[in-house]
Scaffold this active site. Structure first.
Site, PDB file in Angstrom:
ATOM      1  N   GLU A   1       0.836  -1.205   0.000  1.00 23.17           N
ATOM      2  CA  GLU A   1       0.000   0.000   0.000  1.00 23.17           C
ATOM      3  C   GLU A   1       0.868   1.251   0.000  1.00 23.17           C
ATOM      4  O   GLU A   1       1.836   1.354   0.752  1.00 23.17           O
ATOM      5  CB  GLU A   1      -0.892  -0.025   1.248  1.00 23.17           C
ATOM      6  CG  GLU A   1      -1.796   1.191   1.410  1.00 23.17           C
ATOM      7  CD  GLU A   1      -2.520   1.196   2.747  1.00 23.17           C
ATOM      8  OE1 GLU A   1      -3.570   1.854   2.840  1.00 23.17           O
ATOM      9  OE2 GLU A   1      -2.044   0.539   3.705  1.00 23.17           O
TER      10      GLU A   1
ATOM     11  N   LYS B   1     -10.477   2.512  -1.224  1.00 27.08           N
ATOM     12  CA  LYS B   1     -10.521   1.833   0.074  1.00 27.08           C
ATOM     13  C   LYS B   1     -11.828   2.126   0.808  1.00 27.08           C
ATOM     14  O   LYS B   1     -12.202   3.277   0.992  1.00 27.08           O
ATOM     15  CB  LYS B   1      -9.322   2.271   0.902  1.00 27.08           C
ATOM     16  CG  LYS B   1      -9.106   1.549   2.216  1.00 27.08           C
ATOM     17  CD  LYS B   1      -7.771   1.984   2.796  1.00 27.08           C
ATOM     18  CE  LYS B   1      -7.435   1.324   4.095  1.00 27.08           C
ATOM     19  NZ  LYS B   1      -6.089   1.698   4.581  1.00 27.08           N
TER      20      LYS B   1
ATOM     21  N   CYS C   1      -5.434  -2.822   2.922  1.00 27.88           N
ATOM     22  CA  CYS C   1      -5.003  -2.756   4.320  1.00 27.88           C
ATOM     23  C   CYS C   1      -6.157  -2.959   5.303  1.00 27.88           C
ATOM     24  O   CYS C   1      -6.582  -4.086   5.520  1.00 27.88           O
ATOM     25  CB  CYS C   1      -4.249  -1.467   4.566  1.00 27.88           C
ATOM     26  SG  CYS C   1      -3.179  -1.548   6.039  1.00 27.88           S
TER      27      CYS C   1
END
Length: 297
Positions: free
Chosen positions: A49, A122, A159
């Site tokens: 990331e 995300k 993540c």
């Protein structure tokens, strides 16, 4: 629809250290490791990331918004698109995206011909000591995404998404054959004795088992000094099989390229025979639709 994916798929996870605030140095290091993965037969390569720069979310500093770039004409995406086409491999590329007045933590999915298949923003945005992402990123508005690529059907979370079984299950239901999680995670400044590396791995191993498909996680390593404190990233990148078993694993301190062959056709047959998707009862899961667990009608 892209061309038929090769079977077995050879997937790779890249673990690297960020060199500093010079984007070119970090991108060059990432490219070198991608080339190493391709030389070892990989046709799908996962980078960590936000690998272009130090993890700036350790602090709240408005100057860091200047780091964000639009997807259109993004120099890193352009460069890795050329690399993907040259090496004939699939590359998810994690970037800090500016879109009008909004900012997102975004993955651009590059196919093996260098084409941009789309982006995923995300969904789950953390907010805590050392991980002040809500200051920078709006919650993603793309929904979960799965892409048909030359390497198979790929689902990508980012993540903090990896802690949520709903994310993995949604991508599996959308047809993913493999789940990818680019990551930046390490020490917890409020409790230096806290080491989340074990739970971090185990939750994703659970996603592999529950959905009958491999999981690839790529993390960064090294110490990065922010304005307020130092953060140490624990690496531990891995590739897990559909039974949750660790097939390839990196240490906490070294750069690494993990490469693993995966027979997606055989895994699809096993997934169907196991019956987990056959026996789902979506009508019983209404409690999942609200934050408080109360069913909404």
């Amino acid at each position: 629809m892209n061309g038929a994916s090769p079977k077995p798929l050879v997937a790779a996870a890249v673990q690297l250290a960020v060199r500093g605030w010079n984007r070119e140095d970090n991108i060059a290091a990432a490219e070198r490791l991608v080339r190493e993965a391709a030389g070892r037969g990989a046709r799908l390569v996962l980078l960590p990331e936000l690998f272009e720069l130090p993890y700036f979310c350790t602090e709240q500093d408005a100057r860091h918004f200047d780091l964000a770039l639009s997807i259109d004409g993004h120099p890193t995406i352009r460069r890795f698109a050329r690399l993907a086409a040259e090496l004939k491999l699939v590359l998810p590329v994690s970037v800090f995206e500016r879109a009008g007045q909004a900012f997102f933590n975004t993955v651009a999915l590059l196919d093996a011909d260098g084409s941009l298949l789309g982006i995923y923003r995300k969904t789950h945005i953390p907010d805590g000591p050392g991980y002040n992402e809500k200051f920078y990123f709006s919650p993603g508005d793309t929904g979960f995404r799965v892409w048909q690529t030359h390497a198979g059907r790929i689902g990508v979370g980012i993540c903090w998404d990896q802690w949520f079984p709903e994310c993995a299950r949604a991508m599996a239901l959308m047809g993913a054959e493999i789940l990818l999680y680019p990551t930046a995670i390490g020490s917890e400044p409020q409790d230096l004795a806290l080491d989340s590396s074990g739970p971090w791995r185990r939750v994703m191993q659970g996603h592999a088992v529950a959905n009958g498909m491999p999981v690839v996680a790529a993390n960064r390593i090294g110490r990065e000094r922010g304005r307020d404190f130092e953060q140490t990233y624990y690496g531990s990148s891995f590739i897990a099989g559909a039974d949750g078993e660790i097939l390839q694993s990196a240490g906490r301190d070294e750069e690494a390229v993990l490469v693993q062959a995966l027979d997606l056709d055989e895994l699809a047959r096993r997934r169907a025979a196991w019956g987990l998707f056959r026996d789902r009862r979506p009508e019983a899961y209404a409690a999942l639709a609200g934050l408080d667990g109360r069913a909404r009608r």
